[in-house]
Design a protein around this motif. Structure first.
Motif, PDB file in Angstrom:
ATOM      1  N   LEU A  10      -7.827  78.873 201.031  1.00  0.00           N
ATOM      2  CA  LEU A  10      -8.967  79.546 201.648  1.00  0.00           C
ATOM      3  C   LEU A  10      -8.752  79.713 203.148  1.00  0.00           C
ATOM      4  N   ARG A  11      -8.269  78.674 203.801  1.00  0.00           N
ATOM      5  CA  ARG A  11      -8.021  78.752 205.243  1.00  0.00           C
ATOM      6  C   ARG A  11      -6.974  79.808 205.566  1.00  0.00           C
ATOM      7  N   LEU A  12      -5.911  79.845 204.768  1.00  0.00           N
ATOM      8  CA  LEU A  12      -4.859  80.827 205.017  1.00  0.00           C
ATOM      9  C   LEU A  12      -5.356  82.243 204.763  1.00  0.00           C
ATOM     10  N   ARG A  13      -6.114  82.413 203.688  1.00  0.00           N
ATOM     11  CA  ARG A  13      -6.660  83.738 203.369  1.00  0.00           C
ATOM     12  C   ARG A  13      -7.584  84.213 204.475  1.00  0.00           C
ATOM     13  N   LEU A  27     -10.614  84.893 213.350  1.00  0.00           N
ATOM     14  CA  LEU A  27     -10.590  84.185 214.633  1.00  0.00           C
ATOM     15  C   LEU A  27     -10.939  82.709 214.453  1.00  0.00           C
ATOM     16  N   MET A  28     -11.850  82.426 213.525  1.00  0.00           N
ATOM     17  CA  MET A  28     -12.300  81.056 213.313  1.00  0.00           C
ATOM     18  C   MET A  28     -11.204  80.182 212.703  1.00  0.00           C
ATOM     19  N   PHE A  29     -10.433  80.738 211.770  1.00  0.00           N
ATOM     20  CA  PHE A  29      -9.460  79.932 211.035  1.00  0.00           C
ATOM     21  C   PHE A  29      -8.026  80.130 211.508  1.00  0.00           C
ATOM     22  N   TYR A  30      -7.846  80.959 212.521  1.00  0.00           N
ATOM     23  CA  TYR A  30      -6.492  81.213 213.008  1.00  0.00           C
ATOM     24  C   TYR A  30      -5.818  79.930 213.483  1.00  0.00           C
ATOM     25  N   ARG A  31      -6.551  79.091 214.177  1.00  0.00           N
ATOM     26  CA  ARG A  31      -5.946  77.872 214.730  1.00  0.00           C
ATOM     27  C   ARG A  31      -5.508  76.908 213.621  1.00  0.00           C
ATOM     28  N   TYR A  32      -6.250  76.896 212.493  1.00  0.00           N
ATOM     29  CA  TYR A  32      -5.836  76.053 211.376  1.00  0.00           C
ATOM     30  C   TYR A  32      -4.535  76.571 210.761  1.00  0.00           C
ATOM     31  N   ALA A  33      -4.451  77.892 210.597  1.00  0.00           N
ATOM     32  CA  ALA A  33      -3.289  78.477 209.932  1.00  0.00           C
ATOM     33  C   ALA A  33      -2.018  78.342 210.755  1.00  0.00           C
ATOM     34  N   THR A  34      -2.147  78.242 212.072  1.00  0.00           N
ATOM     35  CA  THR A  34      -0.961  78.162 212.923  1.00  0.00           C
ATOM     36  C   THR A  34      -0.505  76.727 213.169  1.00  0.00           C
ATOM     37  N   GLN A  35      -1.213  75.777 212.620  1.00  0.00           N
ATOM     38  CA  GLN A  35      -0.758  74.405 212.726  1.00  0.00           C
ATOM     39  C   GLN A  35       0.442  74.195 211.815  1.00  0.00           C
ATOM     40  N   VAL A  36       1.366  73.416 212.259  1.00  0.00           N
ATOM     41  CA  VAL A  36       2.587  73.169 211.487  1.00  0.00           C
ATOM     42  C   VAL A  36       2.262  72.407 210.216  1.00  0.00           C
ATOM     43  N   ASP A  37       1.361  71.417 210.319  1.00  0.00           N
ATOM     44  CA  ASP A  37       1.027  70.594 209.160  1.00  0.00           C
ATOM     45  C   ASP A  37      -0.429  70.822 208.806  1.00  0.00           C
ATOM     46  N   LEU A  38      -0.687  71.816 207.978  1.00  0.00           N
ATOM     47  CA  LEU A  38      -2.049  72.170 207.629  1.00  0.00           C
ATOM     48  C   LEU A  38      -2.710  71.087 206.779  1.00  0.00           C
ATOM     49  N   GLU A  39      -1.900  70.328 206.065  1.00  0.00           N
ATOM     50  CA  GLU A  39      -2.492  69.322 205.202  1.00  0.00           C
ATOM     51  C   GLU A  39      -3.284  68.272 205.977  1.00  0.00           C
ATOM     52  N   ARG A  40      -2.942  68.082 207.260  1.00  0.00           N
ATOM     53  CA  ARG A  40      -3.643  67.091 208.068  1.00  0.00           C
ATOM     54  C   ARG A  40      -4.760  67.694 208.895  1.00  0.00           C
ATOM     55  N   ALA A  41      -4.963  69.018 208.742  1.00  0.00           N
ATOM     56  CA  ALA A  41      -5.977  69.695 209.559  1.00  0.00           C
ATOM     57  C   ALA A  41      -7.364  69.322 209.092  1.00  0.00           C
TER      58      ALA A  41
END
Length: 319
Positions: free
Chosen positions: A78-81, A305-319
């Protein structure tokens, strides 16, 4: 100059189509038609539609990624989408490319493989959309300007079925991919090569909730404007609008969707304002379609814009 022109051309086509539409249906008349909307009901509907389709899309994407060897929680998909929506606003193809890149980063697979899964889903979506339209022709007639569209819809579905079955047997049961000299191109067909009929049916089943919303939204959108379009007409005709909008002529079908919607739905929409002659069917269809498209654009931009920062994290599993 040429790359810039290629990027600008879809927007120029969309602007031209909208300019022609506004010349035929002047802005004051379109705004008058739009004034018949129940604003709170309209906003509630478009938000509910966006949230439901985003979740349904992400849920099915997560199921398909897990099925093809890349398991992960629905929340990650969902975050990536939603993050990819930032690019979807510009162009559907670019958005899919960005999503494939994000899947590559966070599901640890090659870019060609992630692209292969998305192309697999996209083509299944297109065929399922045409199938719904085909099924609708058995429940209603579709005559516009004296032309019966039912034979054309059935012929289109038949052509798509022949192409799909032909492609399935060629890719799965022949060695044609082994003769392709580029490994990346072979990887793009990896999902198709390793999918049986049961995989196609499973994917369509997982995508069905998304499509149930996608092929009926015009019915509920009309209700928010105090109008009515027969549900069987919507189910039969809206898939054609979606299919035409998916053709990469303009960004996200802007302009082409409005032209198609006006042509297909104007003969079938009814309401008190139309019966009294206050507004014309084409004007209210145009108002509904353009407001819905712009509303979805805004929600896509905001969510991106809201989820862009989550998607650009290297380790999304820890976001």
């Amino acid at each position: 100059p040429m790359p810039l022109l290629r990027r600008a051309l879809p927007w120029l086509i969309a602007a031209t189509l909208l300019l022609l539409l506004f010349r035929r249906y002047p802005l004051p008349e379109v705004l008058q038609a739009a004034s018949h909307a129940n604003l709170l009901l309209y906003l509630a509907f478009i938000l509910a539609y966006f949230c439901f389709t985003s979740f349904a899309d992400s849920w099915s994407l997560s199921k398909n990624l897990a099925h093809f060897g890349a398991p992960g929680p629905v929340l990650k998909a969902l975050r990536l989408r939603l993050a990819a929506n930032l690019a979807m606003v510009m162009n559907f193809g670019i958005g899919q490319g960005v999503l494939a890149y994000l899947i590559r980063q966070h599901y640890k697979m090659g870019y060609a493989r992630s692209s292969s899964i998305l192309i697999f889903l996209m083509l299944n979506d297109l065929y399922l959309t045409l199938t719904i339209s085909f099924a609708g022709t058995f429940f209603t007639d579709v005559v516009i300007d004296g032309h019966d569209l039912v034979p054309w819809i059935r012929a289109l579905w038949g052509f798509a079925s022949i192409c799909s079955l032909g492609g399935y047997f060629v890719i799965r049961y022949t060695s044609i991919l082994d003769r392709v000299p580029w490994a990346t191109l072979r990887d793009l067909f990896h999902t198709f090569h390793h999918s049986g009929i049961e995989d196609y049916l499973r994917v369509m089943f997982w995508r069905l909730p998304l499509h149930c919303a996608g092929v009926t939204y015009m019915y509920f959108l009309a209700l928010t404007f105090g109008m009515h379009i027969p549900l069987e007409k919507v189910i039969t005709l809206l898939p054609l609008t979606i299919a035409i909008g998916a053709i990469p002529i303009t960004p996200s079908g802007l302009g082409t969707v409005q032209v198609t919607a006006i042509y297909l739905f104007s003969p079938f929409i009814t309401g008190e304002a139309i019966s009294s002659g206050e507004i014309k069917p084409a004007e209210i269809i145009f108002a509904m379609s353009i407001s819905f498209t712009l509303g979805i654009y805004v929600l896509k931009l905001a969510s991106g814009l809201m989820f862009y920062r989550y998607a650009t994290q290297v380790d999304l599993e820890r976001a």
